[in-house]
Scaffold this active site. Structure first.
Site, PDB file in Angstrom:
ATOM      1  N   ASP A   1       0.875  -1.175   0.000  1.00  0.00           N
ATOM      2  CA  ASP A   1       0.000   0.000   0.000  1.00  0.00           C
ATOM      3  C   ASP A   1       0.910   1.222   0.000  1.00  0.00           C
ATOM      4  O   ASP A   1       1.372   1.697   1.031  1.00  0.00           O
ATOM      5  CB  ASP A   1      -0.893  -0.024   1.242  1.00  0.00           C
ATOM      6  CG  ASP A   1      -1.879   1.141   1.290  1.00  0.00           C
ATOM      7  OD1 ASP A   1      -1.666   2.142   0.575  1.00  0.00           O
ATOM      8  OD2 ASP A   1      -2.858   1.046   2.054  1.00  0.00           O
TER       9      ASP A   1
ATOM     10  N   GLU B   1       1.733   2.323  13.098  1.00  0.00           N
ATOM     11  CA  GLU B   1       0.632   2.275  12.134  1.00  0.00           C
ATOM     12  C   GLU B   1      -0.444   1.412  12.784  1.00  0.00           C
ATOM     13  O   GLU B   1      -0.483   0.201  12.631  1.00  0.00           O
ATOM     14  CB  GLU B   1       1.109   1.687  10.801  1.00  0.00           C
ATOM     15  CG  GLU B   1       0.144   1.961   9.664  1.00  0.00           C
ATOM     16  CD  GLU B   1      -1.002   0.967   9.612  1.00  0.00           C
ATOM     17  OE1 GLU B   1      -2.005   1.176  10.353  1.00  0.00           O
ATOM     18  OE2 GLU B   1      -0.909  -0.002   8.854  1.00  0.00           O
TER      19      GLU B   1
ATOM     20  N   GLU C   1      -9.997  -3.044  15.938  1.00  0.00           N
ATOM     21  CA  GLU C   1      -8.821  -3.753  16.459  1.00  0.00           C
ATOM     22  C   GLU C   1      -8.289  -3.136  17.747  1.00  0.00           C
ATOM     23  O   GLU C   1      -7.493  -3.756  18.448  1.00  0.00           O
ATOM     24  CB  GLU C   1      -7.669  -3.850  15.452  1.00  0.00           C
ATOM     25  CG  GLU C   1      -7.959  -4.771  14.286  1.00  0.00           C
ATOM     26  CD  GLU C   1      -6.750  -4.979  13.393  1.00  0.00           C
ATOM     27  OE1 GLU C   1      -5.765  -4.228  13.515  1.00  0.00           O
ATOM     28  OE2 GLU C   1      -6.803  -5.896  12.563  1.00  0.00           O
TER      29      GLU C   1
ATOM     30  N   HIS D   1      -5.460   0.039   1.361  1.00  0.00           N
ATOM     31  CA  HIS D   1      -5.948  -1.278   1.781  1.00  0.00           C
ATOM     32  C   HIS D   1      -7.053  -1.160   2.823  1.00  0.00           C
ATOM     33  O   HIS D   1      -7.775  -2.119   3.067  1.00  0.00           O
ATOM     34  CB  HIS D   1      -4.792  -2.149   2.290  1.00  0.00           C
ATOM     35  CG  HIS D   1      -4.308  -1.810   3.664  1.00  0.00           C
ATOM     36  ND1 HIS D   1      -3.493  -0.737   3.934  1.00  0.00           N
ATOM     37  CD2 HIS D   1      -4.538  -2.416   4.849  1.00  0.00           C
ATOM     38  CE1 HIS D   1      -3.234  -0.702   5.225  1.00  0.00           C
ATOM     39  NE2 HIS D   1      -3.852  -1.712   5.814  1.00  0.00           N
TER      40      HIS D   1
END
Length: 450
Positions: free
Chosen positions: A99, A191, A200, A394
């Site tokens: 990406d 990230e 998450e 992505h």
């Protein structure tokens, strides 16, 4: 690794909840759905095996620091183990590194802040293969602690060694909550963003690293994050998934439509939508408090990584109000985010990403610059955008579809609220509670992003 596909609604496990239509006019309840989980990961049970968990790096550096008094870290649950294990697959890291908008923007941000990184101590939270740690070392960092609870940390150590950086980059295999770093750090990079920004719950690990090790006034990259939403009109998707059953090789199979709606729209859908699918749908009512400067989008949550508390992420609620700009069917709401890279002395960007507010179809070329905020000078903050009108990443966008579209007239008001909360079942899952009203009819839609 699950392939996204054109209209993937996610990850299909070995069991499926009973399918029944739950979206209805209030009063009523909605069932939890299942969503495509983000294709990124970390591996192995961090409570044992691989590199030493809870390594004290002072033993490697010859530095000593009085033992700190701290609260016991939260337990590593079986869900956490499964989450970490998912990140062992090389394909997940390949997807992220390929990406270009993501990876090159991070590299540019590191070089833009080189003066704050050179000669300093850095922590990379969730380092994966170690690429961001290596970028920081190349920018002149004195030392980089690359932390990952996944077995990918074993490969990261080999990558670091192959690039002759073992004296600068120290790979720690374990959770941020468990590893020991016996010195304060100047920079945190990570990230951490998931689908809809908060899926998450990895931001909590960045906050933990900040509170444990970051010097006052230290640099966090990215520094800010903003989640947006907008109405979506996507008749092609509805036709592809639902209207198909009206006539199947000359056979009336419309009896399948209710089940098809449940299967197609029960879960949030991770897919790419064009600006045209949402930009002309509605404009935000500027009288509401949390509307962004753009004419077609609303800001749901703005995060300052220097000050945000973990408790703030347990549940995020925002009210919205849009006015339709045309007569059209409304099929749901789309969500995306921007992250900003600025140093503590700089103020946050005053406007949203330029790619987030334009109307009509995107005319931008598919280059990484399209994901970045237009900067008037090199000192302006760099912004990575996952907007529908930026080149694809992505992350794509996340769409919460209604089971049945709402036909809206020009200037018709659509309003309600959205609540994003950590699932009690698994804090890495995200509950989505969406209430919406239009033309005197009120609805609720609930789903779980798993």
């Amino acid at each position: 690794m699950q392939s996204p596909g054109d209209y993937s609604n996610g990850f299909h496990g070995d069991h499926h909840p009973e399918l029944k239509r739950e979206e209805k006019q209030l009063p009523g309840l909605s069932s939890f759905g299942r969503a495509k989980r983000r294709s990124r990961g970390v591996a192995h049970d961090p409570r044992g095996g691989g590199l030493a968990n809870g390594v004290r790096v002072s033993d490697q550096l010859g530095e000593q620091k009085p033992p700190e008094t701290k609260k016991s870290p939260p337990p590593c649950t079986d869900f956490d183990v499964a989450y970490f294990h998912s990140y062992a697959h090389v394909g997940i890291h390949e997807e992220m590194i390929k990406d270009r908008a993501r990876t090159e923007t991070y590299k540019e941000a590191i070089m833009q802040h080189q003066s704050l990184i050179q000669g300093k101590v850095v922590v990379d939270v969730g380092c994966g293969t170690g690429i961001l740690s290596i970028f920081c070392a190349q920018a002149g960092a004195k030392r980089v602690y690359a932390v990952d609870a996944s077995d990918i940390a074993v490969q990261a150590m080999e990558v670091v060694k192959a690039n002759g950086l073992s004296d600068k980059v120290i790979v720690l295999h374990g959770r941020v909550e468990d590893v020991e770093i016996d010195e304060e750090v100047d920079v945190i990079i990570s990230e951490w963003m998931g689908y809809m920004l908060l899926y998450e719950s990895m931001l909590g690990s960045v906050i933990t690293a900040r509170d444990r090790w970051l010097k006052p006034g230290g640099l966090i990259l990215p520094s800010h994050a903003t989640l947006y939403m907008a109405p979506v009109s996507h008749p092609e998707r509805y036709s592809h998934s639902i209207d198909f059953w009206r006539n199947v090789y000359g056979i009336d199979m419309s009896a399948m439509m209710q089940l098809a709606k449940q299967c197609a729209f029960e879960e949030p859908s991770v897919e790419s939508i064009s600006g045209a699918e949402r930009s002309n749908m509605a404009r935000s009512d500027q009288t509401t408090g949390s509307i962004s400067h753009g004419s077609h989008i609303m800001q749901i949550k703005h995060i300052d990584c220097q000050t945000v508390k973990i408790q703030e992420l347990d549940s995020v609620t925002a009210r919205y109000k849009f006015k339709s700009m045309m007569r059209a069917p409304m099929h749901g709401f789309g969500f995306w985010f921007d992250v900003e890279f600025s140093d503590p002395a700089s103020s946050p960007a005053k406007t949203t990403s330029a790619t987030s507010v334009a109307s009509g179809s995107s005319s931008m070329s598919p280059s990484r610059e399209g994901n970045q905020k237009k900067r008037s000078n090199p000192s302006d903050a760099l912004v990575l955008s996952t907007s529908p009108e930026a080149p694809p990443t992505h992350w794509q966008q996340t769409i919460v579809y209604f089971y049945d579209p709402i036909d809206v007239e020009q200037d018709q008001i659509i309003e309600g609220s959205v609540t994003l909360s950590q699932s009690k079942e698994n804090r890495r899952f995200m509950n989505i509670h969406l209430e919406y009203s239009s033309a005197g009819r009120s609805f609720v839609k609930e789903s779980v992003m798993r």
